[in-house]
Structure formats: structure tokens, C-alpha cells
Scaffold this active site. Structure first.
Site, mmCIF file in Angstrom:
data_model
loop_
_atom_site.group_PDB
_atom_site.id
_atom_site.type_symbol
_atom_site.label_atom_id
_atom_site.label_comp_id
_atom_site.label_asym_id
_atom_site.label_seq_id
_atom_site.Cartn_x
_atom_site.Cartn_y
_atom_site.Cartn_z
ATOM 1 N N CYS A 175 -1.094 -9.909 -0.679
ATOM 2 C CA CYS A 175 -0.335 -9.310 0.414
ATOM 3 C C CYS A 175 -1.271 -8.863 1.531
ATOM 4 O O CYS A 175 -2.321 -8.293 1.288
ATOM 5 C CB CYS A 175 0.451 -8.123 -0.115
ATOM 6 N N CYS A 212 -9.923 -10.118 18.479
ATOM 7 C CA CYS A 212 -8.765 -10.891 18.025
ATOM 8 C C CYS A 212 -8.237 -11.830 19.101
ATOM 9 O O CYS A 212 -7.698 -12.906 18.799
ATOM 10 C CB CYS A 212 -7.638 -9.953 17.590
ATOM 11 N N ASP A 253 1.779 -0.039 -2.372
ATOM 12 C CA ASP A 253 0.954 0.831 -3.205
ATOM 13 C C ASP A 253 0.054 1.732 -2.363
ATOM 14 O O ASP A 253 -0.340 2.818 -2.806
ATOM 15 C CB ASP A 253 0.093 -0.028 -4.141
ATOM 16 N N CYS A 282 2.779 -7.438 6.537
ATOM 17 C CA CYS A 282 3.190 -6.677 5.358
ATOM 18 C C CYS A 282 4.419 -7.323 4.735
ATOM 19 O O CYS A 282 5.234 -7.939 5.422
ATOM 20 C CB CYS A 282 3.528 -5.242 5.740
ATOM 21 N N TYR A 321 -14.138 8.171 -5.188
ATOM 22 C CA TYR A 321 -13.511 7.581 -3.999
ATOM 23 C C TYR A 321 -12.026 7.308 -4.213
ATOM 24 O O TYR A 321 -11.403 6.614 -3.418
ATOM 25 C CB TYR A 321 -14.185 6.250 -3.652
ATOM 26 N N CYS A 322 -11.425 7.798 -5.265
ATOM 27 C CA CYS A 322 -10.112 7.337 -5.720
ATOM 28 C C CYS A 322 -9.061 7.361 -4.609
ATOM 29 O O CYS A 322 -8.680 8.411 -4.103
ATOM 30 C CB CYS A 322 -9.627 8.188 -6.881
ATOM 31 N N SER A 336 -11.141 -1.891 -14.433
ATOM 32 C CA SER A 336 -11.952 -1.421 -13.309
ATOM 33 C C SER A 336 -13.369 -1.131 -13.777
ATOM 34 O O SER A 336 -13.584 -0.307 -14.676
ATOM 35 C CB SER A 336 -11.343 -0.156 -12.705
#
Length: 366
Positions: free
Chosen positions: A257, A319, A279, A263, A21-22, A124
Site C-alpha cells: 500500500c 516531483c 495502521d 492510499c 522508536y516504536c 521483528s
């Protein structure tokens, strides 16, 4: 005190594992250049010069190394990096080092480095062996669980500060009790669960592992119940999501974050010195410059940074009248898809289910 953090990818997207799933393999496959190779000494020198020498008074500087797999850049790379920092840092420069690794290469020499320079190590591991070995395989498609547990035990035996990062996939979400019991039995008391995101370009093989909002809620309700039982026994296991949500009930902002839906700019540095604001978005269209050519100020003021921060994101119809809106605001624009879809919000359901107990804990901890 002022602080700055750099997320550095010294081996770019290169890795000695083939996790099914990287997310960074998915990101790098969507660039013109999949890998930028290994970081050279010249790039290291630019990072140290541009960052450490920039600050002329008290500051905390966090150098965090990630990948791909950062240990592939060799242990000599890290000693060189630290040597260059030590040459120029002053008493008012407070330097912290951290690394996120798959753990395959950790041995006595890495332990010596981590201990000598007080690294925080993230390892991980996707929970119990049967789950981990199905997904986190090496380049020969063999499971890696036994090797990673050996590395974790090395860290424990040498009293290295470490935490566990687990990717919460759709399949793992079916086993909340088994996963929590794995952490508890192995005394893994600092854990971050990262929702498995869908691919950028609808890769069907990867998207089989993506976490849905319903799975998010179903998993976390049971997982929280198990966690709360341990809390009542006086055993506080640090779970990243809970550590961020609980203080919000005491009006304390989260540390992760995107948790409040806004953001913020990060200095993410690829192996060639290219800099990106996040990232999750180390993509050609988000490149804001290069640490070898641009100052920290010029990078932060690049117009692409503000465009990135101001980008629209999908939100949920729930929302509008959500009582938790100020605690979320749609959360992270990349990970949010794992929390809600157009008409259902698993995050809202989870907060409603846990609110009373989380408020109680926030009162006790405040």
C-alpha cells in the site's frame, strides 16, 4: 478471485518490549485511550460473523494479527479465533492466517499452532546483535537478540513460513554491508525493511532514530549493490522494496500500500472492535466505526474513509519533472518523509542509481 484482509490487534498497544522508536507506542500515546486491553470473545465472534458470513461465494480472507505484541493475547485466543472461523466457513472460503511478532514468546506450543494452521510469521529483528540490542529491549531494558534468534531457528527447524521485518533507523543505515551480510550468513531470505518514521508530535528521543531521505539513498545504493551481487550468483533474496519496484518496470503494480502514492482502505481492527483505515492512523479522529456494530459495507462507506484517502500530503519540488513520477506519486503520505523533503528526493536518487539493473531483472523475471 475476491479477497479481503483484516489487520487485527488482539492485544492493542500492549507489548513485552520497549523498542526505542516504536511507531505504535507513538500512535497510541496520541489517543484518548492508550490501550484497548485484550480482545474479548464477543469481539472475535463479531469479526468472524461480519467477515466470513458476509461472503457467499469464492473469496480469500486474510486474517493478519499485529500489535503491540499479539502473542500477549495468549495462545488460547488464537485457538478460539480459528475454532470460530472453522465453525462457519464454507468450501469457498479460503482462509489465510499471518502474525507479526517480536518473537519473545515463541516456543513449542506456538510452533504447533503455526504449523497446524499454516501461519505466515513475521519476526521483528533489527539486524546484527549490536544494533538490535541497543534498540529492541525488553521491559527490563535488556537486549533481546539472542532470544529472537532462538525463535527464528525454531521456525526454521519446523519449516514454518516466516519473514524478517527490520526497522531501518538512522543508525542502522550507516551499516548497509554489515546488515546485508547478516541476512546472507543467517539464510534470512525474506526481508522487509521499514523506514523509521519521525514521531507524530516531535518526540526528540524517538526522532533520533528517524531515517532521513539522504540516509535512505546512501543506505540503499550500497545495500542494492550487495544484493545484486548475490542475484548474479543465482541467489535471489527477497527484499520488500525491491520486490515491489522491479515488477513496476514490467508494468506490474506493487503489492505494498502507498507505493504508487495512493492510499487504499484497510480494515484495521483494534482490540475493542474499533476500525480504522490504516495502521499508521489508528487515531481517534480516524475511527470509522466498530466491527461489533457496523457491517463491512457500512465501514467501507463511512465518509471518513474517503476523507482519509483524499487528504493532501507533502510532496517534493523534484516531483514536477521527475521521470519516476508514475512509479511513486509521492509514495505513502506517512512514510514519504523518509524518502524526500522539500528539495531533495532520496527515492529518486535511488531509482536513478538502480534503474538499468532493475529493468534488466524485470525483463528476466517477466
Amino acid at each position: 478471485m475476491k479477497s479481503i484482509a483484516l489487520l487485527i490487534k488482539p492485544a492493542s498497544s500492549n507489548c513485552n518490549m520497549k523498542c526505542k522508536y516504536c511507531f505504535y507506542a507513538d500512535v497510541s500515546d496520541n489517543r484518548n485511550l492508550n490501550s484497548y486491553g485484550k480482545m474479548t470473545h464477543d469481539v472475535v465472534d463479531s469479526i468472524v460473523d461480519k467477515v466470513v458470513n458476509y461472503f457467499k461465494d469464492e473469496v480469500v480472507i486474510n486474517f493478519c494479527f499485529q500489535g503491540g505484541e499479539p502473542t500477549l493475547s495468549t495462545i488460547e485466543f488464537f485457538y478460539y479465533f480459528i475454532e470460530q472461523v472453522d465453525k462457519v466457513k464454507k468450501d469457498y472460503h479460503h482462509i489465510n492466517y499471518a502474525i507479526q511478532t517480536n518473537g519473545l514468546l515463541i516456543d513449542a506450543s506456538w510452533i504447533e499452532l503455526f504449523k497446524k494452521h499454516d501461519f505466515l510469521v513475521g519476526v521483528s529483528i533489527d539486524g546484527f546483535k549490536s544494533n538490535h540490542d541497543k534498540i529492541r529491549v525488553d521491559n527490563f531494558n535488556d537486549g533481546t537478540f539472542d532470544k529472537i534468534i532462538k525463535s527464528v531457528n525454531l521456525l526454521k527447524d519446523n519449516k514454518i513460513n516466516f519473514n524478517i521485518l527490520t526497522v531501518l533507523t538512522s543508525t542502522l543505515s550507516e551499516n548497509p554491508k554489515k546488515l546485508f551480510d547478516f541476512y546472507r550468513r543467517n539464510n534470512l531470505n525474506y526481508v522487509q525493511l521499514i523506514p523509521c518514521m519521525p514521531s507524530l508530535n516531535n518526540d526528540k528521543a524517538m526522532d533520533l532514530f528517524a531515517l532521513t531521505p539522504k540516509q535512505f539513498n546512501d543506505f540503499y545504493q550500497v545495500f542494492f549493490d550487495e544484493w545484486f551481487k548475490e542475484y548474479q550468483k543465482g541467489n535471489y533474496i527477497s527484499i520488500g522494496l525491491f520486490d515491489n519496484i522491479i515488477p513496476m518496470y514490467a508494468n506490474v503494480h506493487p503489492t505494498t500500500c502507498g507505493m504508487l502514492g495512493h492510499c487504499s482502505f484497510q480494515y484495521v481492527v483494534e482490540a475493542d472492535g474499533s476500525v480504522y483505515p490504516c495502521d499508521f492512523y489508528v487515531l481517534d479522529e480516524y475511527k470509522i466505526g466498530n466491527i461489533c456494530d457496523d457491517s463491512l459495507i457500512d465501514l467501507a462507506k463511512n465518509k471518513l474513509v474517503q476523507q482519509f484517502i483524499d487528504e493532501d500530503k507533502k510532496v517534493c519540488n523534484k516531483c514536477v519533472n521527475c521521470k519516476y513520477k508514475t512509479m511513486c506519486n509521492g509514495n505513502c503520505k506517512r512514510v514519504g518523509v523518509c524518502y524526500y523533503d522539500e528539495d531533495y528526493c532520496g527515492y529518486q536518487q535511488f531509482l536513478s542509481y538502480t534503474e538499468q539493473r532493475m529493468r534488466h531483472i524485470a525483463t528476466q523475471l517477466n
